[in-house]
Motif scaffolding. Sequence first.
Motif: not given
Length: 65
Positions: A46-59
């Motif tokens: 139910x949670x994900x690393x904010x850094x990983x999320x931003x890297x994958x979606x916004x690069x």
Amino acid sequence: MVNHKPEMIRAEEVAERLGISRTSAYSVIKELNRELAEKGYMTVTGKVSKDYFEQRYFGWKEGIR
């Protein structure tokens, strides 16, 4: 020395950032956590690393903190 605390984000923030429903956001989190687990990282349901999320979606993030 800078002590960086890793940030986790929840479905509500993922939904808001991507303009999707909370249900869809949970699917996004599940997929990102699957990717992280395959790389050997521990995950939280139910949670994900904010850094990983931003890297994958916004690069714009270099790696996971």
